[in-house]
Design an enzyme around this catalytic site. Structure first.
Site, short mmCIF file in Angstrom:
data_model
loop_
_atom_site.label_atom_id
_atom_site.label_comp_id
_atom_site.label_asym_id
_atom_site.label_seq_id
_atom_site.Cartn_x
_atom_site.Cartn_y
_atom_site.Cartn_z
CE LYS A 13 56.36 -25.27 -1.59
NZ LYS A 13 55.43 -25.84 -0.62
NE ARG A 87 53.97 -20.89 2.26
CZ ARG A 87 55.04 -21.66 2.40
NH1 ARG A 87 56.10 -21.44 1.69
NH2 ARG A 87 55.03 -22.66 3.25
NE ARG A 126 58.69 -32.21 4.92
CZ ARG A 126 58.08 -31.24 4.25
NH1 ARG A 126 58.34 -31.06 2.98
NH2 ARG A 126 57.22 -30.46 4.86
NE ARG A 161 59.91 -28.34 7.27
CZ ARG A 161 59.32 -27.77 6.22
NH1 ARG A 161 59.79 -28.02 5.01
NH2 ARG A 161 58.31 -26.97 6.36
NE ARG A 172 53.90 -26.57 7.31
CZ ARG A 172 54.55 -27.72 7.13
NH1 ARG A 172 54.53 -28.65 8.07
NH2 ARG A 172 55.19 -27.94 6.02
P1 AMP Z 1 58.13 -24.36 3.72
O1 AMP Z 1 59.51 -24.86 3.92
O2 AMP Z 1 57.92 -23.74 2.37
O3 AMP Z 1 57.08 -25.41 4.04
O4 AMP Z 1 57.91 -23.17 4.76
C1 AMP Z 1 57.96 -23.40 6.17
C2 AMP Z 1 57.35 -22.23 6.91
O5 AMP Z 1 58.12 -21.04 6.63
C3 AMP Z 1 55.94 -21.86 6.51
O6 AMP Z 1 54.96 -22.65 7.19
C4 AMP Z 1 55.88 -20.38 6.92
O7 AMP Z 1 55.75 -20.25 8.32
C5 AMP Z 1 57.28 -19.89 6.57
N1 AMP Z 1 57.34 -19.37 5.18
C6 AMP Z 1 57.98 -19.91 4.12
N2 AMP Z 1 57.82 -19.16 3.00
C7 AMP Z 1 57.04 -18.11 3.37
C8 AMP Z 1 56.49 -16.99 2.69
N3 AMP Z 1 56.70 -16.80 1.38
N4 AMP Z 1 55.73 -16.12 3.40
C9 AMP Z 1 55.51 -16.28 4.70
N5 AMP Z 1 55.98 -17.33 5.43
C10 AMP Z 1 56.74 -18.25 4.77
#
Ligand code: AMP
Length: 220
Positions: A13, A87, A126, A161, A172
């Site tokens: 993404k 999400r 990554r 990360r 996740r």
């Molecule tokens: P990402 O960078 O999209 O992989 O998000 C990293 C982490 O941020 C996720 O594993 C969640 O813990 C949190 N997170 C990101 N977006 C959301 C969302 N829309 N709702 C809840 N937690 C989120």
């Protein structure tokens, strides 16, 4: 045409958003990035968020929606990509309300598919630039930086990360299957879902996304 990306972790993404941002002038709104920015500030709120993210769990709908709404209000007149929101179904309903309030009605949900094994390999390889946020991958030729550990674009340091480790990744991915996957039916029923297979790498994925956007522009 605004874009909502729905995808398992490490499907690409962020990479696709960066391409659309650079080539098409999209604003990239990543809820993960918003949360990581809060963590970086070192506040109590940031520590609270960090505890949740490092376990691979989702932050509360209330926290994330507030952060997102502030940003959407700021950029609503430009075309944007939502990366990481909604999400779950509750967030999808909330997003509908926010779109209605802000007068946003032109959007397309794009589902980026990936199998768990490849996603895990992408996550474990990554690395992200600590300065400009550009993403690279140690395990995939087409995503490697020219010089190990250094960003091609700004020469910042590349780091992994904290949540891209095997254990957190599994949580996740499971969270994705349990609560995010139902969004596919939600957007399909609205006639708003397109599917792109990411197996052939970022360039091919990007070409497919461009094709979808072109076809929607013709439709409109
Ligand atoms: P990402 O960078 O999209 O992989 O998000 C990293 C982490 O941020 C996720 O594993 C969640 O813990 C949190 N997170 C990101 N977006 C959301 C969302 N829309 N709702 C809840 N937690 C989120």
């Amino acid at each position: 045409m605004n874009i909502i990306f729905i995808a398992p972790p490490a499907a690409g993404k962020g990479t696709q958003s960066a391409l659309l941002e650079g080539n098409e002038g999209y604003i990239h709104l990543s809820t993960g990035d918003l949360l990581r920015a809060e963590i970086k500030k070192g506040t109590e709120f940031g520590t609270e968020i960090n505890n949740i993210i490092s376990k691979g769990e989702l932050v509360s709908d209330e926290i994330i929606t507030k952060l997102l709404k502030n940003e959407l209000e700021r950029i609503k007149d430009q075309k944007f990509i939502l990366d990481g929101y909604p999400r779950n179904l509750n967030q999808a309903e909330t997003l509908n309300q926010i779109f209605a309030e802000l007068g946003i009605d032109n959007y397309q949900a794009i589902y980026l598919t990936i199998d768990e094994e490849t996603a895990m390999k992408r996550a474990l390889g990554r690395v992200v630039c600590s300065n400009c946020g550009a993403t690279y991958n140690k395990y995939f030729q087409e995503m490697m930086p020219k010089q190990e550990g250094i960003c091609d674009k700004c020469h910042g340091n590349l780091t992994a990360r904290a949540d891209d480790n095997e254990e957190t990744f599994k949580t996740r991915f499971k969270t994705y299957l349990d609560v995010t996957n139902p969004l596919l039916d939600y957007y399909k029923e609205k006639g708003k879902l397109e599917v792109v297979d990411t197996a052939k790498g970022p360039e091919n994925t990007y070409a497919c996304i461009e094709e979808i956007l072109r076809s929607k522009d013709v439709d409109n």
